[in-house]
Scaffold this motif. Structure first.
Motif, PDB file in Angstrom:
ATOM      1  N   LEU A 293       0.944  -1.071   0.124  1.00 16.34           N
ATOM      2  CA  LEU A 293       0.096   0.015  -0.107  1.00 16.34           C
ATOM      3  C   LEU A 293       1.054   1.180   0.082  1.00 16.34           C
ATOM      4  O   LEU A 293       1.709   1.678   0.740  1.00 16.34           O
ATOM      5  N   MET A 294       0.948   1.900  -0.989  1.00 17.50           N
ATOM      6  CA  MET A 294       1.641   3.201  -1.247  1.00 17.50           C
ATOM      7  C   MET A 294       1.111   4.280  -0.492  1.00 17.50           C
ATOM      8  O   MET A 294      -0.227   4.376  -0.557  1.00 17.50           O
ATOM      9  N   MET A 295       1.670   4.912   0.074  1.00 18.67           N
ATOM     10  CA  MET A 295       1.247   6.164   1.082  1.00 18.67           C
ATOM     11  C   MET A 295       1.483   7.374   0.661  1.00 18.67           C
ATOM     12  O   MET A 295       2.453   7.747   0.108  1.00 18.67           O
ATOM     13  N   ASN A 296       0.467   8.460   0.948  1.00 21.05           N
ATOM     14  CA  ASN A 296       0.661   9.812   0.722  1.00 21.05           C
ATOM     15  C   ASN A 296       1.413  10.419   2.063  1.00 21.05           C
ATOM     16  O   ASN A 296       0.186  10.719   2.674  1.00 21.05           O
ATOM     17  N   PHE A 297       2.832  10.034   2.147  1.00 21.02           N
ATOM     18  CA  PHE A 297       3.035  10.689   3.580  1.00 21.02           C
ATOM     19  C   PHE A 297       3.188  12.109   3.527  1.00 21.02           C
ATOM     20  O   PHE A 297       3.771  12.448   4.731  1.00 21.02           O
ATOM     21  N   ALA A 298       2.880  12.894   2.622  1.00 15.05           N
ATOM     22  CA  ALA A 298       3.259  14.503   2.867  1.00 15.05           C
ATOM     23  C   ALA A 298       1.786  15.031   3.432  1.00 15.05           C
ATOM     24  O   ALA A 298       2.066  16.167   3.751  1.00 15.05           O
ATOM     25  N   LYS A 299       0.862  14.374   3.777  1.00 15.41           N
ATOM     26  CA  LYS A 299      -0.453  14.989   4.251  1.00 15.41           C
ATOM     27  C   LYS A 299      -1.089  14.194   5.187  1.00 15.41           C
ATOM     28  O   LYS A 299      -0.922  12.737   5.492  1.00 15.41           O
ATOM     29  N   PRO A 300      -1.861  14.861   6.257  1.00 18.45           N
ATOM     30  CA  PRO A 300      -2.536  13.729   7.276  1.00 18.45           C
ATOM     31  C   PRO A 300      -3.543  12.803   6.538  1.00 18.45           C
ATOM     32  O   PRO A 300      -4.100  13.225   5.417  1.00 18.45           O
ATOM     33  N   PRO A 301      -3.529  11.690   7.303  1.00 15.72           N
ATOM     34  CA  PRO A 301      -3.322  11.312   8.702  1.00 15.72           C
ATOM     35  C   PRO A 301      -1.972  10.514   8.468  1.00 15.72           C
ATOM     36  O   PRO A 301      -1.152  10.435   9.541  1.00 15.72           O
ATOM     37  N   LEU A 302      -1.499  10.284   7.346  1.00 15.30           N
ATOM     38  CA  LEU A 302      -0.047   9.433   7.215  1.00 15.30           C
ATOM     39  C   LEU A 302       1.322  10.075   7.050  1.00 15.30           C
ATOM     40  O   LEU A 302       2.132   9.747   6.768  1.00 15.30           O
ATOM     41  N   ASN A 303       1.162  11.417   7.285  1.00 15.82           N
ATOM     42  CA  ASN A 303       2.151  12.128   7.476  1.00 15.82           C
ATOM     43  C   ASN A 303       2.814  12.145   9.064  1.00 15.82           C
ATOM     44  O   ASN A 303       4.001  12.364   9.345  1.00 15.82           O
ATOM     45  N   ASP A 304       2.122  11.194   9.864  1.00 20.94           N
ATOM     46  CA  ASP A 304       2.446  10.883  11.056  1.00 20.94           C
ATOM     47  C   ASP A 304       3.025   9.566  11.225  1.00 20.94           C
ATOM     48  O   ASP A 304       2.475   8.370  10.747  1.00 20.94           O
ATOM     49  N   ILE A 305       4.260   9.400  11.581  1.00 23.06           N
ATOM     50  CA  ILE A 305       5.092   8.199  11.561  1.00 23.06           C
ATOM     51  C   ILE A 305       4.470   7.088  12.382  1.00 23.06           C
ATOM     52  O   ILE A 305       4.454   5.877  12.055  1.00 23.06           O
ATOM     53  N   ARG A 306       3.616   7.526  13.339  1.00 20.87           N
ATOM     54  CA  ARG A 306       3.188   6.490  14.302  1.00 20.87           C
ATOM     55  C   ARG A 306       2.031   5.900  13.670  1.00 20.87           C
ATOM     56  O   ARG A 306       1.770   4.538  13.822  1.00 20.87           O
ATOM     57  N   VAL A 307       1.249   6.536  12.584  1.00 20.53           N
ATOM     58  CA  VAL A 307       0.053   6.006  12.201  1.00 20.53           C
ATOM     59  C   VAL A 307       0.592   5.036  11.125  1.00 20.53           C
ATOM     60  O   VAL A 307      -0.044   3.904  11.037  1.00 20.53           O
ATOM     61  N   ARG A 308       1.663   5.359  10.355  1.00 19.07           N
ATOM     62  CA  ARG A 308       2.108   4.417   9.398  1.00 19.07           C
ATOM     63  C   ARG A 308       2.865   3.131  10.012  1.00 19.07           C
ATOM     64  O   ARG A 308       2.489   1.931   9.424  1.00 19.07           O
ATOM     65  N   GLN A 309       3.469   3.404  11.034  1.00 16.43           N
ATOM     66  CA  GLN A 309       3.874   2.163  12.002  1.00 16.43           C
ATOM     67  C   GLN A 309       2.947   1.520  12.651  1.00 16.43           C
ATOM     68  O   GLN A 309       2.856   0.178  12.369  1.00 16.43           O
ATOM     69  N   ALA A 310       1.986   1.975  13.055  1.00 20.29           N
ATOM     70  CA  ALA A 310       0.582   1.132  13.598  1.00 20.29           C
ATOM     71  C   ALA A 310      -0.107   0.335  12.531  1.00 20.29           C
ATOM     72  O   ALA A 310      -0.545  -0.831  12.798  1.00 20.29           O
ATOM     73  N   MET A 311      -0.047   0.776  11.264  1.00 19.58           N
ATOM     74  CA  MET A 311      -0.579   0.041  10.040  1.00 19.58           C
ATOM     75  C   MET A 311       0.358  -1.153   9.992  1.00 19.58           C
ATOM     76  O   MET A 311      -0.080  -2.296   9.535  1.00 19.58           O
ATOM     77  N   ASN A 312       1.677  -0.945   9.784  1.00 21.42           N
ATOM     78  CA  ASN A 312       2.728  -2.029   9.710  1.00 21.42           C
ATOM     79  C   ASN A 312       2.506  -3.027  10.647  1.00 21.42           C
ATOM     80  O   ASN A 312       2.430  -4.230  10.146  1.00 21.42           O
ATOM     81  N   TYR A 313       2.225  -2.538  12.219  1.00 19.10           N
ATOM     82  CA  TYR A 313       2.025  -3.812  13.044  1.00 19.10           C
ATOM     83  C   TYR A 313       0.630  -4.334  12.851  1.00 19.10           C
ATOM     84  O   TYR A 313       0.721  -5.719  13.525  1.00 19.10           O
ATOM     85  N   ALA A 314      -0.243  -3.856  12.423  1.00 18.44           N
ATOM     86  CA  ALA A 314      -1.565  -4.449  12.203  1.00 18.44           C
ATOM     87  C   ALA A 314      -1.624  -5.571  11.325  1.00 18.44           C
ATOM     88  O   ALA A 314      -2.801  -6.156  11.293  1.00 18.44           O
ATOM     89  N   ILE A 315      -0.858  -5.777  10.477  1.00 22.87           N
ATOM     90  CA  ILE A 315      -0.654  -6.427   9.249  1.00 22.87           C
ATOM     91  C   ILE A 315      -0.375  -7.711   9.701  1.00 22.87           C
ATOM     92  O   ILE A 315       0.847  -8.051  10.105  1.00 22.87           O
ATOM     93  N   ASN A 316      -1.064  -8.913   9.599  1.00 22.48           N
ATOM     94  CA  ASN A 316      -0.434 -10.273   9.696  1.00 22.48           C
ATOM     95  C   ASN A 316      -0.119 -10.862   8.346  1.00 22.48           C
ATOM     96  O   ASN A 316      -0.905 -11.541   7.439  1.00 22.48           O
ATOM     97  N   ARG A 317       1.031 -10.711   7.918  1.00 19.17           N
ATOM     98  CA  ARG A 317       1.609 -10.945   6.509  1.00 19.17           C
ATOM     99  C   ARG A 317       1.601 -12.519   6.214  1.00 19.17           C
ATOM    100  O   ARG A 317       1.758 -12.794   5.157  1.00 19.17           O
TER     101      ARG A 317
END
Length: 529
Positions: A293-317
């Motif tokens: 999942l490519m993210m637009n990390f230049a704007k909210p909510p994905l400009n917050d590293i904690r949100v991006r990291q949370a999404m990565n921990y939520a995934i059961n690969r």
């Protein structure tokens, strides 16, 4: 000293770095460390003639190498265009093509010597001026999607009728590898100059083994044998019909029914079905394609590293690989398969499934009750099902996806017009040098960086990956870059894929390489099979 060690020593100590040296180094990077022991056996006594019928998903965005943007475009591109440099499909070792040899005369100067006597499909000569024209166009044309591939290039000059000299802003020993891809595919300058606004998206003219005939949108791309091809005796086929069938099960069934000979870009479900049919060959080979999942990390909510990291921990690969890939892929926190030379094992599986940690990070970011993320997806059934499973995992920690199944123009808006959505599920990869993958996805001018922002530390780390031709030094530089991208959670990697195809027994000398970029120069049809 081994041959590979000797090659590395020559690169480090020699004042000039030539094609032979780089080929040896490439064997270290692309062969011995990538696909140990794997070879492709060539069938004997090719029989010329016949039209190869191919089923493939995805109507190309363009058949101009520099304005297209999707991996499946290469199904047709390498039939029409030769690149400056080729690569072996088994080892990924660099090989001569339109450039018969190349040399780094110093760390910031690459000299290419070209094959003589080559003509474009329109009869005009292939020259050093044509190469300069193409590389300048890749760097400067407003419609170019490959500017990031040549970000290290300062200038290009024709220094002889058959010689091109490329001056660099800083050392970049990955450039010969980059010239195997889109920027190395040379288009007839005369065709561009004759076209309205230089637009040859639908009228490609190259030097390749097949000449473009027609393109019926979402139905058919037809190419015919180039009778004046510069590699004598090739190709063997009279032509290729690329049938565009977006529904994967339907595409697979055309091979079963004898309506086509080969189906490309298949998914695990079609491979599992085809393997039960003795008259078909269904392959799922290691691949450089990955789903993220490519993210637009230049704007909210994905400009917050904690949100991006949370999404990565939520995934059961592990679960995604079992359900989506039927175990044929590999779970990953990065972008490369585990046996790839540039992957760092220390961060390859950095994000383990940890819902509690994900919820804690969301709360710290100010979203204790979760949040909604506007997300795009390709509209085909397989892509929708893939995103539904990912969305279900994210919802367990309170992340809700507002999904829009999008036609290609909306995908274009996400990547090229800032503000259209926050995230998109997209297959990525298909670049021979890992620096291209990082540049395309996360560089400020990268084709797939929706926000067009870049951390200065990212640039420093990326530049370091091209500063040396030594395999060990490059591997260490890529390990540092990988750790940065993973820890910053600049995207949401899921699984690496496989190169999946289905074919009947008539198709001979067919090889699907790790980049999903087939070449049809030596493919032939055995009418007795």
């Amino acid at each position: 000293m081994s041959k590979q060690q000797d090659a590395r020593s020559s690169i480090i100590n020699g004042s000039g770095i030539n094609r032979r040296t780089l080929l040896a180094s490439s064997a270290v990077l692309g062969g011995a460390m990538l696909l140990p022991g794997r070879t492709f056996a060539q069938a004997s006594q090719p029989s010329p003639g016949g039209t190869l019928r191919i089923a493939m998903p995805f109507n190309p965005a363009a058949l101009d190498p520099i304005t297209g943007r999707n991996v499946p475009d290469f199904n047709a591109l390498y039939a029409i265009f030769d690149a400056l440099i080729a690569f072996d499909p088994a080892t990924l070792e660099l090989k001569p093509m339109l450039a018969k040899d190349w040399t780094f005369t110093d760390p910031k100067t690459l000299v290419l010597n070209l094959v003589d006597g080559v003509k474009f499909h329109d009869g005009t000569p292939f020259t050093a001026e044509a190469v300069k024209f193409n590389l300048d166009r890749s760097m400067n044309d407003p419609r170019s999607n490959v500017k990031s591939d040549l970000v290290s290039v300062a200038s290009v000059a024709a220094t002889g009728s058959g010689q091109v000299t490329i001056k660099l802003k800083q050392p970049n020993y990955s450039l010969p590898t980059i010239l195997t891809g889109r920027v190395g595919c040379i288009v007839s300058p005369a065709s561009i100059q004759a076209a309205a606004n230089g637009n040859v998206d639908r009228n490609p003219v190259g030097t390749g083994p097949f000449k473009f005939v027609e393109w019926q949108d979402n139905t058919l791309i037809k190419v015919a044998r180039n009778p004046d091809y510069w590699q004598k005796g090739l190709p063997y086929l009279d032509g290729i019909d690329f049938r565009i069938i977006n529904e994967l099960n339907t595409a697979a069934r055309t091979v079963t029914a004898g309506e086509t000979d080969l189906a490309l870009n298949m998914a695990a479900q079609q491979i599992a079905t085809a393997r039960r049919m003795p008259d078909l060959t269904a392959e799922a080979n290691p691949s450089m394609i990955f789903f993220t999942l490519m993210m637009n990390f230049a704007k909210p909510p994905l400009n917050d590293i904690r949100v991006r990291q949370a999404m990565n921990y939520a995934i059961n690969r592990e679960e995604l690989n079992k359900v989506l890939m039927l175990g044929l892929g590999q779970p990953t926190s990065t972008m490369f398969p585990k046996d790839f030379w540039a992957v760092d094992a220390g961060t390859a599986n950095f994000y383990q499934h940890d819902p509690e940690k994900a919820r804690k990070l969301l709360a710290e970011a100010g979203y204790p009750n979760g949040l909604e993320v506007e997300t795009w997806s390709w509209p085909d059934q397989t892509s929708i099902q893939r995103l539904e499973l990912v969305g279900n995992q994210l919802s367990q920690v309170g992340i809700r996806l507002k999904v829009t199944p999008s036609p290609p123009q909306v995908v274009n808006q996400f990547f090229y017009i800032e503000g259209k959505g926050s995230m998109i599920l997209n297959p990525q990869g298909g670049w021979l040098d890992p620096s291209q993958t990082y540049e395309r996805l996360f560089g400020a001018s990268g084709q797939f960086n929706a926000g067009k922002v870049e951390d200065p530390q990212f640039r420093k780390l990326l530049d370091a990956t091209g500063a040396s031709a030594d395999a060990g030094e490059r591997k260490a530089a890529f390990a540092a870059l990988q750790r940065f991208v993973v820890e910053q959670a600049l995207h949401l990697p899921l699984v690496t894929s496989a190169a999946m195809s289905i074919r009947n027994k008539k198709v001979k000398d067919w090889h699907y390489d790790r980049l999903h970029s087939p070449r049809f120069h030596r493919v032939w049809l055995d009418q007795n099979a």
